[in-house]
Write an enzyme that holds these catalytic residues in place. Structure first.
Site, PDB file in Angstrom:
ATOM      1  CB  SER A 152      -0.452  -6.424   3.800  1.00  0.00           C
ATOM      2  OG  SER A 152      -1.260  -7.291   4.471  1.00  0.00           O
ATOM      3  CE1 TYR A 175      -4.606 -11.624   0.664  1.00  0.00           C
ATOM      4  CE2 TYR A 175      -3.794 -10.849   2.558  1.00  0.00           C
ATOM      5  CZ  TYR A 175      -3.557 -11.423   1.612  1.00  0.00           C
ATOM      6  OH  TYR A 175      -2.379 -11.838   0.772  1.00  0.00           O
ATOM      7  CB  THR A 201      -6.118  -9.039  -2.108  1.00  0.00           C
ATOM      8  OG1 THR A 201      -4.930  -8.118  -2.187  1.00  0.00           O
ATOM      9  CG2 THR A 201      -5.363 -10.384  -2.638  1.00  0.00           C
ATOM     10  NE  ARG A 210       0.626 -19.123  -0.179  1.00  0.00           N
ATOM     11  CZ  ARG A 210       0.285 -17.994   0.160  1.00  0.00           C
ATOM     12  NH1 ARG A 210       1.049 -17.380   1.518  1.00  0.00           N
ATOM     13  NH2 ARG A 210      -0.123 -16.943  -0.446  1.00  0.00           N
ATOM     14  CE  LYS A 276      -1.337  -7.679  -4.852  1.00  0.00           C
ATOM     15  NZ  LYS A 276      -1.172  -8.727  -4.134  1.00  0.00           N
ATOM     16  CG  HIS A 300      -1.057 -13.599  -3.734  1.00  0.00           C
ATOM     17  ND1 HIS A 300      -2.165 -12.995  -3.331  1.00  0.00           N
ATOM     18  CD2 HIS A 300      -0.217 -13.613  -2.624  1.00  0.00           C
ATOM     19  CE1 HIS A 300      -2.144 -12.485  -1.910  1.00  0.00           C
ATOM     20  NE2 HIS A 300      -1.167 -13.035  -1.482  1.00  0.00           N
ATOM     21  CG  ASP A 331       1.947  -7.764  -7.971  1.00  0.00           C
ATOM     22  OD1 ASP A 331       1.552  -9.237  -8.395  1.00  0.00           O
ATOM     23  OD2 ASP A 331       1.644  -7.406  -6.797  1.00  0.00           O
TER      24      ASP A 331
HETATM   25  C1  LIG Z   1       5.768 -12.867   1.662  1.00  0.00           C
HETATM   26  C2  LIG Z   1       4.814 -12.351   0.913  1.00  0.00           C
HETATM   27  C3  LIG Z   1       3.686 -11.920   1.657  1.00  0.00           C
HETATM   28  C4  LIG Z   1       2.559 -11.200   0.919  1.00  0.00           C
HETATM   29  N1  LIG Z   1       1.562 -10.742   1.649  1.00  0.00           N
HETATM   30  C5  LIG Z   1       0.695 -10.147   0.805  1.00  0.00           C
HETATM   31  C6  LIG Z   1      -0.548  -9.540   1.508  1.00  0.00           C
HETATM   32  O1  LIG Z   1      -0.654  -9.362   2.538  1.00  0.00           O
HETATM   33  N2  LIG Z   1      -1.567  -8.869   0.520  1.00  0.00           N
HETATM   34  C7  LIG Z   1      -1.440  -8.970  -0.676  1.00  0.00           C
HETATM   35  O2  LIG Z   1      -2.421  -8.441  -1.427  1.00  0.00           O
HETATM   36  N3  LIG Z   1      -0.459  -9.776  -1.293  1.00  0.00           N
HETATM   37  C8  LIG Z   1       0.504 -10.140  -0.686  1.00  0.00           C
HETATM   38  N4  LIG Z   1       1.614 -10.852  -1.297  1.00  0.00           N
HETATM   39  C9  LIG Z   1       1.729 -10.716  -2.945  1.00  0.00           C
HETATM   40  C10 LIG Z   1       2.406  -9.274  -3.208  1.00  0.00           C
HETATM   41  O3  LIG Z   1       1.515  -8.304  -3.042  1.00  0.00           O
HETATM   42  C11 LIG Z   1       2.623  -9.653  -4.895  1.00  0.00           C
HETATM   43  O4  LIG Z   1       1.554  -9.839  -5.538  1.00  0.00           O
HETATM   44  C12 LIG Z   1       3.693 -10.342  -5.150  1.00  0.00           C
HETATM   45  O5  LIG Z   1       4.637 -10.516  -4.092  1.00  0.00           O
HETATM   46  C13 LIG Z   1       4.450 -10.071  -6.464  1.00  0.00           C
HETATM   47  O6  LIG Z   1       5.436 -10.902  -6.899  1.00  0.00           O
HETATM   48  P1  LIG Z   1       6.836 -10.792  -6.970  1.00  0.00           P
HETATM   49  O7  LIG Z   1       7.081 -11.181  -5.185  1.00  0.00           O
HETATM   50  O8  LIG Z   1       7.362 -12.009  -7.506  1.00  0.00           O
HETATM   51  O9  LIG Z   1       7.279  -9.438  -7.002  1.00  0.00           O
HETATM   52  C14 LIG Z   1       2.623 -11.295  -0.649  1.00  0.00           C
HETATM   53  C15 LIG Z   1       3.828 -11.830  -1.147  1.00  0.00           C
HETATM   54  C16 LIG Z   1       4.880 -12.267  -0.613  1.00  0.00           C
HETATM   55  C17 LIG Z   1       6.155 -12.850  -1.201  1.00  0.00           C
END
Ligand SMILES: Cc1cc2nc3c(=O)[nH]c(=O)nc-3n(C[C@H](O)[C@H](O)[C@H](O)COP(=O)(O)O)c2cc1C
Length: 402
Positions: A152, A175, A201, A210, A276, A300, A331
């Site tokens: 990230s 981002y 993203t 949230r 994404k 996400h 994902d």
């Molecule tokens: C705590 C947290 C922080 C995240 N930070 C980012 C991020 O910085 N950039 C991004 O593209 N997605 C971020 N995501 C989304 C993840 O890349 C991913 O899409 C998501 O966690 C997938 O779902 P799952 O947690 O059920 O496996 C974040 C998710 C979580 C849980």
């Protein structure tokens, strides 16, 4: 009279071994998932884990309440979060017998890159909120097991340090920002560090509601300012990828962003571009039209919008729209080898996990992440054996049904 007879009957039952039989009969009748009360158990070491949820239980215990809320939150009433898991239950597996699966291989290729496993580490920001070693622990675990990591741009560790810990380039997730000079500086830095792929993203161009995060945060009586600087953009100043930049100018509002952003990216960098956060056929078609090298299906992890639709359900229409022209990644909600298998059978080239590896990180640091990856690889190999698929390329739509 009837009441008296009933009382007598109950007294008879209480004194009789029949009661045991009756209770056992009821237990059988109620042997649904909801009725089975598991004993409370917190694993003490990664080796004790039976599935990734064992790490979740420990993470919940060890994390500060608000950090756990940040990790866990969905949006609104967590509809999309729940839908992500429900979607897997509506797809069944079709095992194929009598295939020699004594040697199952997880080797695969995605965007011309050879991978030991189709399981990737999704970009998760601020990993020091979960463990002091942050993204470095995830990178070391990814190195041990040969997994691809997506970093990230709001990471707690710099891309240079993460690539050094990983021992190979990571993919860089960006981002978008309306402040193009910030995007430009980061793209250049990521490319110079060795990243060959940028993951843009696009699912947070509006705010996300949230609620669960707020509920956990208000239950946390710690003084957040003891660790986090106060002020709306102050936290960005703590992010290494923003070092030397005027983080106050990092405009997060990308509500005006349109597809020509891809042209800007293309003109700026020679990295491959993955988009994404795509969940519809229309957007998948646009990704291909505007020159994306891969489409990444994601909601996400249920943290973007309350669509109430599981990511696996979006995958089918995206795969159909892309029609093999570029790889499709996915994902959101993946917790088991069977989940991963189902997505591969639907046409995904690779599957990322988010919370699952962060649970491992929060619980035990690098060894926790390693065990999560090890378990998911083992589960995937096992289900491949059950389905009669020796290689990732053998997995196809014949293995699933609805
Ligand atoms: C705590 C947290 C922080 C995240 N930070 C980012 C991020 O910085 N950039 C991004 O593209 N997605 C971020 N995501 C989304 C993840 O890349 C991913 O899409 C998501 O966690 C997938 O779902 P799952 O947690 O059920 O496996 C974040 C998710 C979580 C849980």
């Amino acid at each position: 009279m009837e009441v008296l007879a009933r009382r007598q009957f109950l007294r008879f039952l209480a004194a009789s071994p029949l009661l045991g039989l009756t209770a056992a009969g009821r237990l059988l009748a109620e042997e649904t998932l909801d009725a089975i009360q598991l004993p409370e158990y917190l694993i003490k070491s990664p080796a004790d884990a039976l599935d990734v949820f064992d790490f979740h239980n420990v993470a919940k215990q060890v994390l500060p309440t608000s950090h756990y809320g940040y990790l866990t939150t969905g949006t609104d009433g967590n509809e999309t979060l729940a839908a992500n898991r429900d979607a897997f239950e509506r797809v069944y597996l079709r095992p194929m017998r009598m295939v020699d699966t004594s040697n199952v291989s997880l080797d695969t290729v995605c965007l011309d890159q050879s991978l030991n496993s189709p399981i990737l580490l999704a970009p998760v920001g601020s990993q020091k909120a979960f463990h002091a070693d942050g993204e470095l622990a995830s990178a070391r675990a990814a190195k041990t097991l040969g997994h691809l990591q997506i970093l990230s741009n709001v990471s707690s560790n710099s891309i240079e340090d993460v690539i050094a810990a990983r021992g190979e380039p990571v993919w860089f997730q960006l981002y978008p920002t309306n402040n193009w000079s910030i995007a430009k500086t980061m793209l250049r830095r990521a490319q110079e560090a060795g990243a060959q792929v940028v993951v843009l993203t696009v699912d947070l161009n509006s705010e996300s509601n949230r609620v669960l995060l707020g509920q956990f945060s208000r239950a946390d009586d710690r003084d957040c300012n003891a660790c986090h600087a106060a002020g709306p953009d102050a936290w960005l100043a703590t992010k290494p990828m923003y070092a030397g930049m005027d983080s106050a100018a990092a405009d997060w509002d990308t509500s005006g962003m349109t597809w020509d952003y891809l042209d800007r990216l293309r003109n700026e960098t020679s990295m491959k571009i993955v988009i994404k956060g795509i969940v519809t056929a229309e957007d998948a078609a646009s990704c291909v039209k505007y020159g994306a090298d891969a489409v990444y299906v994601s909601n996400h992890g249920g943290r973007a919008e309350a669509s109430g639709r599981g990511s696996l359900d979006s995958l089918s229409e995206v795969v159909a729209a892309v029609d093999g022209r570029v790889p499709v990644l996915v994902d959101s909600g993946f917790r088991r080898g069977t989940d991963i298998f189902k997505a591969l059978a639907m046409g995904a080239s690779a599957v990322s996990i988010g919370r699952a590896y962060i649970w491992g990180l929060a619980a035990f640091g690098q060894p926790g992440v390693e065990k999560v990856l090890e378990m998911l690889n083992a589960e995937l190999s096992m289900v491949m054996g059950q389905m009669g698929a020796r290689a990732i390329a053998d997995i196809g739509p014949q293995h699933i049904g609805r």
